[in-house]
Design a protein around this motif. Structure first.
Motif, short mmCIF file in Angstrom:
data_model
loop_
_atom_site.label_atom_id
_atom_site.label_comp_id
_atom_site.label_asym_id
_atom_site.label_seq_id
_atom_site.Cartn_x
_atom_site.Cartn_y
_atom_site.Cartn_z
N ARG A 179 0.76 -1.19 -0.07
CA ARG A 179 0.16 -0.13 0.12
C ARG A 179 0.81 1.35 -0.03
O ARG A 179 0.53 2.23 -0.65
N THR A 180 1.81 1.01 0.66
CA THR A 180 3.03 2.26 0.66
C THR A 180 3.38 2.59 -0.66
O THR A 180 3.59 3.63 -1.09
N ALA A 181 3.98 1.32 -1.52
CA ALA A 181 4.30 1.46 -2.85
C ALA A 181 3.53 2.06 -3.71
O ALA A 181 3.59 2.68 -4.59
N ALA A 182 1.87 1.68 -3.42
CA ALA A 182 0.77 2.24 -4.44
C ALA A 182 0.72 3.71 -4.15
O ALA A 182 0.47 4.64 -4.92
N LEU A 183 0.84 4.14 -2.73
CA LEU A 183 0.83 5.72 -2.62
C LEU A 183 2.03 6.23 -3.26
O LEU A 183 1.95 7.41 -3.76
N MET A 184 3.23 5.57 -3.36
CA MET A 184 4.30 6.05 -4.09
C MET A 184 4.10 6.08 -5.53
O MET A 184 4.27 7.22 -6.18
N GLY A 185 3.30 5.40 -6.12
CA GLY A 185 2.75 5.53 -7.29
C GLY A 185 1.91 6.69 -7.75
O GLY A 185 2.07 7.34 -8.90
N SER A 186 1.17 6.88 -6.67
CA SER A 186 0.19 8.04 -7.03
C SER A 186 1.05 9.62 -7.09
O SER A 186 0.70 10.36 -7.51
N ILE A 187 1.97 9.40 -6.09
CA ILE A 187 2.81 10.52 -6.07
C ILE A 187 3.56 10.64 -7.46
O ILE A 187 3.67 11.84 -8.19
N LEU A 188 4.07 9.47 -8.00
CA LEU A 188 4.73 9.53 -9.21
C LEU A 188 3.88 10.08 -10.63
O LEU A 188 4.08 10.61 -11.51
N ASP A 189 2.50 9.61 -10.36
CA ASP A 189 1.54 10.06 -11.45
C ASP A 189 1.03 11.59 -11.29
O ASP A 189 0.16 12.00 -11.78
N HIS A 190 1.64 12.23 -10.13
CA HIS A 190 1.27 13.68 -9.75
C HIS A 190 -0.37 13.68 -9.51
O HIS A 190 -1.14 14.62 -9.87
N GLN A 191 -0.85 12.85 -8.95
CA GLN A 191 -2.19 12.55 -8.77
C GLN A 191 -2.43 12.93 -7.13
O GLN A 191 -2.49 12.19 -6.14
N THR A 192 -2.48 14.13 -6.54
CA THR A 192 -2.51 14.69 -5.47
C THR A 192 -3.67 14.35 -4.65
O THR A 192 -3.50 13.68 -3.43
N GLU A 193 -4.80 14.33 -5.42
CA GLU A 193 -6.21 13.73 -4.61
C GLU A 193 -6.05 12.49 -4.22
O GLU A 193 -6.27 12.19 -3.19
N LYS A 194 -5.43 11.67 -5.18
CA LYS A 194 -5.41 10.17 -4.93
C LYS A 194 -4.46 9.90 -3.82
O LYS A 194 -4.78 9.01 -2.88
N ALA A 195 -3.21 10.73 -3.89
CA ALA A 195 -2.47 10.41 -2.88
C ALA A 195 -2.68 10.75 -1.51
O ALA A 195 -2.59 9.95 -0.38
N ILE A 196 -3.78 11.74 -1.25
CA ILE A 196 -4.19 12.20 -0.19
C ILE A 196 -5.17 11.35 0.36
O ILE A 196 -5.36 10.82 1.59
N LYS A 197 -6.12 10.62 -0.57
CA LYS A 197 -6.94 9.67 -0.19
C LYS A 197 -6.34 8.38 0.32
O LYS A 197 -6.79 8.01 1.16
N ASP A 198 -5.19 7.97 -0.12
CA ASP A 198 -4.46 6.80 -0.01
C ASP A 198 -3.98 7.11 1.57
O ASP A 198 -4.18 6.19 2.34
N PHE A 199 -3.40 8.09 1.69
CA PHE A 199 -2.85 8.29 3.09
C PHE A 199 -4.10 8.53 4.04
O PHE A 199 -3.89 7.96 5.16
N ASN A 200 -5.18 9.20 3.93
CA ASN A 200 -6.30 9.20 4.86
C ASN A 200 -6.83 7.63 4.92
O ASN A 200 -7.16 7.37 6.22
N SER A 201 -6.75 6.81 4.08
CA SER A 201 -7.08 5.40 4.07
C SER A 201 -6.05 4.56 5.23
O SER A 201 -6.47 3.99 6.35
N LEU A 202 -4.57 5.06 5.06
CA LEU A 202 -3.80 4.34 5.90
C LEU A 202 -3.85 4.87 7.16
O LEU A 202 -3.84 4.37 8.38
N TRP A 203 -4.11 6.25 7.29
CA TRP A 203 -4.61 6.86 8.72
C TRP A 203 -5.65 6.14 9.36
O TRP A 203 -5.49 6.06 10.64
#
Length: 555
Positions: free
Chosen positions: A245-269
């Motif tokens: 899941r951490t690697a998936a979050l890194m993939g969202s960062i590389l895709d410059h998908q800020t909204e998806k990265a924040i949602k992934d982080f909130n899910s982990l939170w």
């Protein structure tokens, strides 16, 4: 009763110790020759064999029938020390016995001869936890110990041990054990225990152990519930499925998908992931990716083991080295802010936003990363285009005809002196193209020295003085120190060399003179400073006048 693997398989001889041959061979030779030190200090990270070697050495020096420097393990002394029934071999934990009173009690007991073995041995683990007073109490007996006494100190933090203690001990440094040696040892133990351990899983556990055999055995014990210990079983038992899941979050960062990265982080939170731990895992992921990128051949042995090589290679192909370093620095900065007391959740979210959009920062590392991305695109053949500028016609309004006359009928304004007449206008037979004439900007020519527009130095000095420092404004009327004259677009300032010249030779001072002169002259004037070489106010004496003085001699 079940016994943990790291206790069950603790080495009983020097030959069974893994990865510390440079130490075990030395200790074996000392036991064989009898040239033993009265005090040893073992240094190294956790799980590398410090306490194990201390116990083996305690048995070897008291063994009745040592075998090539190793304890036999069958004599009463060896069995008693292994079982803990020999009171002359004492193992202390300095973390819980760190006071000066504990060390004084130890000194009082140490003077007595051993009752059942040859030597009284004190093994002091984590010796760096002793207080300063305790170290001072231990110092005297370490310096002049009785013949029957031996100290074996162990520590993970050498810098906390006083130099006076270190100078009285024989030092042995235990190194981290490399992953292949640990993996081989794990496969050996798995065979003895009847575990079905795959080689890839053994290598993964060895990397996760971070150079410690004890940690590796504990991880193997944790995975032993699976019928077949493979990579998936290790990931599941270690809780490393969250790393994906951490690697998936890194993939969202590389895709410059800020909204998806924040949602992934909130899910982990929401699942209980601590922001600091998440940032640490992202740093570890980027670190492993960087190792695989800079060392594609030997990088497999350098990674931590939390992520498979295919995932790391995939991430590395999407980031340059500068981008990886910049992202790691951003994560480390966020972790530092969290430790300083900032809100962990908000700091982590801001960090993710910065990672998704590198244009939000203008640090040197960020600019270097962006340049490396452009270089990578150019290298791979991707055309990099700048944003097109609007046409010049749209930026500049159409000029009035009187300011842009036709080249053939151009006449300079009345205030222009013949000295500044453009010669090309009179001698060129052909006129320039109409496009060039229309695109030219209006030019306001400065007047010449004999122009009708005349600005005196006194007028410039008078209007500039109020905005100048006091030590400069009071000297503007002194012709012996400061002179000035306006020559077309240049205001020439001459100042006597020395301190006053240094005061004038500053950008802000010259700029004030330029502003005043430009305002009075009606065109742009630039102030130029030079040294005053001639003083008009002083009278020049002739040679005959000097001869009148007797003190003057001519050779």
């Amino acid at each position: 009763m079940y016994q943990a693997l790291y206790r069950k398989w603790r080495p009983q001889t020097f030959d069974e110790v893994v990865g510390q041959k440079h130490i075990t061979e030395t200790l074996k030779n000392q036991v064989k020759t009898g040239r033993l030190s009265h005090a040893y200090i073992f240094i190294g990270t956790r799980g590398t064999g410090k306490t194990t070697c201390a116990r083996i050495l305690a048995k070897a020096v008291n063994c009745e029938n040592p075998v090539n420097g190793n304890p036999c393990g069958v004599c009463p002394a060896c069995r008693g020390i292994s079982e803990g029934s020999v009171l002359d071999v004492v193992e202390l934990d300095a973390a819980s016995n760190n006071s000066v009173d504990n060390v004084r009690a130890l000194r009082e007991e140490a003077v007595f001869s051993p009752a059942t073995v040859k030597k009284r041995v004190y093994i002091v683990d984590e010796v760096h936890m002793l207080s300063t007073s305790a170290f001072n109490a231990l110092l005297k007996i370490l310096e002049e110990p009785p013949e029957h006494l031996m100290f074996i100190l162990a520590t993970t933090e050498l810098q906390k041990v006083p130099a006076t203690i270190l100078s009285r001990c024989q030092r042995h440094s235990f190194k981290r054990i490399d992953a292949p040696a640990i993996a081989e040892y794990l496969e050996f133990i798995a065979g003895k225990e009847g575990f079905r351990l795959e080689h890839d899983a053994a290598e993964l556990i060895a990397r996760l152990a971070d150079g410690g055999v004890r940690d590796a055995l504990s991880l193997l014990d944790q995975c032993s519930a699976s019928e077949i210990i493979n990579l998936d079983a290790v990931y599941y038992a270690m809780g490393l499925s969250g790393n994906r899941r951490t690697a998936a979050l890194m993939g969202s960062i590389l895709d410059h998908q800020t909204e998806k990265a924040i949602k992934d982080f909130n899910s982990l939170w929401m699942d209980g992931k601590d922001p600091t731990v998440l940032l640490t895992e992202l740093s570890s992921l980027l670190r492993d990716t960087l190792m695989m990128k800079i060392a594609p051949q030997g990088g497999q042995s350098l990674i931590s083991g939390g992520y498979d090589s295919e995932m790391l290679e995939s991430l590395g192909s999407r980031m340059t080295k500068d981008e990886l370093i910049c992202a790691m620095e951003t994560l480390q900065t966020a972790q530092t802010r969290i430790r300083a007391g900032a809100s962990p959740k908000t700091t982590a979210e801001l960090c993710l936003v910065n990672l998704c959009d590198s244009t939000l920062e203008d640090s040197i590392a960020t600019l270097r990363a962006r340049i490396s991305r452009l270089e990578e695109q150019v290298k791979t053949g991707i055309t990099v285009c700048a944003v097109p500028s609007p046409p010049v016609e749209e930026e500049l309004p159409p000029p009035p005809e009187e300011e842009y006359p036709e080249p053939a009928s151009f006449e300079p304004p009345s205030y222009i002196s013949p000295v500044y007449e453009p010669v090309s206008m009179q001698t060129e037979a052909a006129s320039p193209p109409a496009e060039a004439s229309q695109a030219a900007e209006p030019m306001e020519m400065p007047p010449a020295e004999n122009s009708a527009i005349s600005v005196s130095w006194k007028e410039i000095a008078a209007q500039t003085a109020p905005v100048l420092p006091k030590d400069i404004s009071t000297r503007l009327d002194d012709e012996k120190s400061v002179r000035g004259r306006l020559e077309g677009p240049v205001l020439r300032l001459e100042v006597i060399p020395g301190f006053l010249y240094g005061r004038f030779n500053r950008q802000e001072v010259l700029a004030k003179f330029s502003e005043t002169a430009s305002r009075l002259a009606g065109y742009e004037v630039r102030a130029q400073l030079s040294e005053l070489s001639d003083d008009p106010g002083s009278s020049k004496r002739s040679l005959d006048d000097l001869k009148a003085f007797k003190e003057v001699r001519f050779v």
